[in-house]
Design a protein around this motif. Structure first.
Motif, PDB file in Angstrom:
ATOM      1  N   GLU A  11       0.811  -1.219   0.000  1.00 15.62           N
ATOM      2  CA  GLU A  11       0.000   0.000   0.000  1.00 15.62           C
ATOM      3  C   GLU A  11       0.846   1.272   0.000  1.00 15.62           C
ATOM      4  O   GLU A  11       0.385   2.331  -0.423  1.00 15.62           O
ATOM      5  CB  GLU A  11      -0.927   0.001   1.219  1.00 15.62           C
ATOM      6  CG  GLU A  11      -2.041  -1.027   1.168  1.00 15.62           C
ATOM      7  CD  GLU A  11      -3.068  -0.715   0.089  1.00 15.62           C
ATOM      8  OE1 GLU A  11      -3.425   0.458  -0.053  1.00 15.62           O
ATOM      9  OE2 GLU A  11      -3.490  -1.646  -0.606  1.00 15.62           O
ATOM     10  N   VAL A  12       2.087   1.184   0.494  1.00 14.92           N
ATOM     11  CA  VAL A  12       2.928   2.385   0.564  1.00 14.92           C
ATOM     12  C   VAL A  12       4.061   2.359  -0.458  1.00 14.92           C
ATOM     13  O   VAL A  12       4.906   3.250  -0.475  1.00 14.92           O
ATOM     14  CB  VAL A  12       3.507   2.591   1.981  1.00 14.92           C
ATOM     15  CG1 VAL A  12       2.385   2.736   2.995  1.00 14.92           C
ATOM     16  CG2 VAL A  12       4.447   1.450   2.374  1.00 14.92           C
ATOM     17  N   LEU A  13       4.071   1.347  -1.323  1.00 15.76           N
ATOM     18  CA  LEU A  13       5.144   1.223  -2.294  1.00 15.76           C
ATOM     19  C   LEU A  13       5.237   2.434  -3.221  1.00 15.76           C
ATOM     20  O   LEU A  13       6.319   2.813  -3.669  1.00 15.76           O
ATOM     21  CB  LEU A  13       4.947  -0.053  -3.120  1.00 15.76           C
ATOM     22  CG  LEU A  13       6.060  -0.432  -4.097  1.00 15.76           C
ATOM     23  CD1 LEU A  13       7.382  -0.604  -3.368  1.00 15.76           C
ATOM     24  CD2 LEU A  13       5.685  -1.719  -4.838  1.00 15.76           C
ATOM     25  N   GLY A  14       4.093   3.065  -3.483  1.00 14.23           N
ATOM     26  CA  GLY A  14       4.077   4.238  -4.349  1.00 14.23           C
ATOM     27  C   GLY A  14       4.847   5.422  -3.805  1.00 14.23           C
ATOM     28  O   GLY A  14       5.116   6.391  -4.542  1.00 14.23           O
ATOM     29  N   TRP A  15       5.237   5.353  -2.517  1.00 16.42           N
ATOM     30  CA  TRP A  15       6.025   6.442  -1.943  1.00 16.42           C
ATOM     31  C   TRP A  15       7.498   6.399  -2.365  1.00 16.42           C
ATOM     32  O   TRP A  15       8.210   7.381  -2.206  1.00 16.42           O
ATOM     33  CB  TRP A  15       5.925   6.425  -0.420  1.00 16.42           C
ATOM     34  CG  TRP A  15       4.746   7.185   0.074  1.00 16.42           C
ATOM     35  CD1 TRP A  15       3.534   6.689   0.460  1.00 16.42           C
ATOM     36  CD2 TRP A  15       4.645   8.612   0.204  1.00 16.42           C
ATOM     37  NE1 TRP A  15       2.688   7.703   0.827  1.00 16.42           N
ATOM     38  CE2 TRP A  15       3.346   8.894   0.677  1.00 16.42           C
ATOM     39  CE3 TRP A  15       5.517   9.671  -0.041  1.00 16.42           C
ATOM     40  CZ2 TRP A  15       2.906  10.192   0.920  1.00 16.42           C
ATOM     41  CZ3 TRP A  15       5.082  10.963   0.201  1.00 16.42           C
ATOM     42  CH2 TRP A  15       3.798  11.214   0.675  1.00 16.42           C
ATOM     43  N   LEU A  16       7.959   5.278  -2.900  1.00 16.77           N
ATOM     44  CA  LEU A  16       9.377   5.182  -3.238  1.00 16.77           C
ATOM     45  C   LEU A  16       9.812   6.215  -4.278  1.00 16.77           C
ATOM     46  O   LEU A  16      10.818   6.907  -4.071  1.00 16.77           O
ATOM     47  CB  LEU A  16       9.724   3.766  -3.701  1.00 16.77           C
ATOM     48  CG  LEU A  16      11.191   3.523  -4.040  1.00 16.77           C
ATOM     49  CD1 LEU A  16      12.101   3.820  -2.856  1.00 16.77           C
ATOM     50  CD2 LEU A  16      11.396   2.089  -4.524  1.00 16.77           C
ATOM     51  N   PRO A  17       9.113   6.386  -5.410  1.00 16.83           N
ATOM     52  CA  PRO A  17       9.538   7.445  -6.338  1.00 16.83           C
ATOM     53  C   PRO A  17       9.398   8.842  -5.756  1.00 16.83           C
ATOM     54  O   PRO A  17      10.179   9.742  -6.094  1.00 16.83           O
ATOM     55  CB  PRO A  17       8.640   7.237  -7.565  1.00 16.83           C
ATOM     56  CG  PRO A  17       7.498   6.416  -7.081  1.00 16.83           C
ATOM     57  CD  PRO A  17       8.015   5.575  -5.974  1.00 16.83           C
ATOM     58  N   LEU A  18       8.424   9.045  -4.864  1.00 12.22           N
ATOM     59  CA  LEU A  18       8.295  10.359  -4.236  1.00 12.22           C
ATOM     60  C   LEU A  18       9.461  10.619  -3.291  1.00 12.22           C
ATOM     61  O   LEU A  18       9.984  11.740  -3.225  1.00 12.22           O
ATOM     62  CB  LEU A  18       6.951  10.465  -3.497  1.00 12.22           C
ATOM     63  CG  LEU A  18       5.739  10.831  -4.358  1.00 12.22           C
ATOM     64  CD1 LEU A  18       5.420   9.754  -5.388  1.00 12.22           C
ATOM     65  CD2 LEU A  18       4.505  11.084  -3.480  1.00 12.22           C
ATOM     66  N   LEU A  19       9.854   9.587  -2.552  1.00 12.99           N
ATOM     67  CA  LEU A  19      11.043   9.688  -1.699  1.00 12.99           C
ATOM     68  C   LEU A  19      12.269  10.042  -2.538  1.00 12.99           C
ATOM     69  O   LEU A  19      13.092  10.889  -2.141  1.00 12.99           O
ATOM     70  CB  LEU A  19      11.261   8.365  -0.965  1.00 12.99           C
ATOM     71  CG  LEU A  19      12.498   8.197  -0.086  1.00 12.99           C
ATOM     72  CD1 LEU A  19      12.218   7.191   1.028  1.00 12.99           C
ATOM     73  CD2 LEU A  19      13.732   7.739  -0.870  1.00 12.99           C
ATOM     74  N   ALA A  67       5.394  14.584   5.276  1.00  9.96           N
ATOM     75  CA  ALA A  67       5.648  15.958   5.721  1.00  9.96           C
ATOM     76  C   ALA A  67       6.782  16.587   4.912  1.00  9.96           C
ATOM     77  O   ALA A  67       6.692  17.752   4.490  1.00  9.96           O
ATOM     78  CB  ALA A  67       5.982  15.976   7.203  1.00  9.96           C
ATOM     79  N   ALA A  68       7.856  15.812   4.678  1.00  8.94           N
ATOM     80  CA  ALA A  68       8.976  16.326   3.891  1.00  8.94           C
ATOM     81  C   ALA A  68       8.552  16.586   2.451  1.00  8.94           C
ATOM     82  O   ALA A  68       8.957  17.586   1.839  1.00  8.94           O
ATOM     83  CB  ALA A  68      10.134  15.323   3.923  1.00  8.94           C
ATOM     84  N   TYR A  69       7.727  15.712   1.912  1.00  7.70           N
ATOM     85  CA  TYR A  69       7.268  15.893   0.538  1.00  7.70           C
ATOM     86  C   TYR A  69       6.425  17.162   0.409  1.00  7.70           C
ATOM     87  O   TYR A  69       6.618  17.955  -0.508  1.00  7.70           O
ATOM     88  CB  TYR A  69       6.460  14.670   0.083  1.00  7.70           C
ATOM     89  CG  TYR A  69       6.049  14.748  -1.362  1.00  7.70           C
ATOM     90  CD1 TYR A  69       6.876  14.276  -2.368  1.00  7.70           C
ATOM     91  CD2 TYR A  69       4.838  15.332  -1.729  1.00  7.70           C
ATOM     92  CE1 TYR A  69       6.509  14.377  -3.697  1.00  7.70           C
ATOM     93  CE2 TYR A  69       4.460  15.439  -3.048  1.00  7.70           C
ATOM     94  CZ  TYR A  69       5.299  14.958  -4.033  1.00  7.70           C
ATOM     95  OH  TYR A  69       4.936  15.077  -5.363  1.00  7.70           O
TER      96      TYR A  69
END
Length: 266
Positions: A92-100, A211-213
């Motif tokens: 469910e949180v895998l999509g955060w990797l490119p944003l990171l 928060a950082a994003y």
């Protein structure tokens, strides 16, 4: 134009000796390849391959989102991919990797060049409203254990005549004081390792990451137009990024689509 090669010895020495870069197990630099992402997807068939970096001085078949071409003259950009095994990550949180990864690129540009880089949702890196870098994450479906490859394409010394599209830019055009691509690569790797290990150590909790994003995303607060899969067009003010990394436009959460800033707040 004379464009110096990456300092491979320096890259490998700092990765081997720097505590903040010990996250990475291998760094390779090749003169040319079709796609660094494609090469690492192939390499992921080896179950021991993890936290490896591949950089090409030139790409012949680089790709962005939606299979768009990403090309540049040799040694004029950074074309780099990272191979990762994600273990127990919640899908469910895998999509955060490119944003990171976008956060890491923004912070590296700011730290190395002092330029005011920011993010356009989901993971385009902008300077002065013009795109300087793009990010593409791909799941290596044939791997024995789950793996993801994250690719970064960053324009460093391209001139106006060499830009792939008019709304792009490069570090040089944006006023970077020098063109030390090796320093930029090291900065990106250090920021990526720091963000990724922090996320992993927090058991993939996205609170700090989100928060950082938000702090770096100029899409938030802007009037936007989103062209969604299937041809639907949505317009409105981008208000937030939710826990899954989706962009909220009015009462809708958008997970994919081309977003245009109609009135960006920089």
């Amino acid at each position: 134009m004379q464009r110096p090669p990456l300092d491979v010895d320096r890259l490998r020495r700092e990765v081997a000796e720097s505590p903040e870069l010990e996250f990475f197990t291998r760094v390779d630099v090749v003169e040319s390849t079709g796609s660094t992402n494609a090469d690492l997807v192939i390499r992921s068939a080896d179950p021991e391959a993890d936290r490896q970096v591949l950089i090409a001085e030139a790409q012949e078949a680089g790709r962005g989102r939606h299979e768009r071409a990403w090309v540049s003259p040799p040694r004029a950009q950074i074309a780099m991919s990272v191979l990762l095994r994600l273990g127990d990550i919640d899908p469910e949180v895998l999509g955060w990797l490119p944003l990171l990864t976008g956060i890491a690129v923004v912070d590296a540009i700011r730290g190395v060049t002092d330029l005011d880089a920011n993010l356009k949702w989901p993971n385009d890196v902008l300077i002065g409203g013009r795109k300087v870098a793009g990010i593409l994450a791909e799941i290596a479906t044939g791997a024995a254990t789950p793996a993801v490859v994250v690719g970064i394409g960053l324009n460093v010394s391209l001139t106006e005549a060499e830009l792939p599209v008019p709304h792009a830019t490069s570090l040089t055009l944006a006023g970077a004081p020098d063109e030390d691509r090796t320093a930029v690569v090291l900065g990106i790797l250090a920021e990526f390792a720091r963000r990724f290990t922090g996320w992993r150590d927090a058991s993939w909790d996205t609170t700090a990451l989100a928060a950082a994003y938000r702090e770096r995303c100029v899409t938030l607060g802007a009037d936007v137009r989103a062209e969604l899969p299937g041809g639907e067009v949505l317009t409105g003010i981008a208000t937030d990024v939710d826990e899954h990394g989706r962009l909220r436009i009015g009462d809708r959460a958008v997970s994919a689509g081309d977003v245009t800033h109609l009135r960006a707040e920089y």
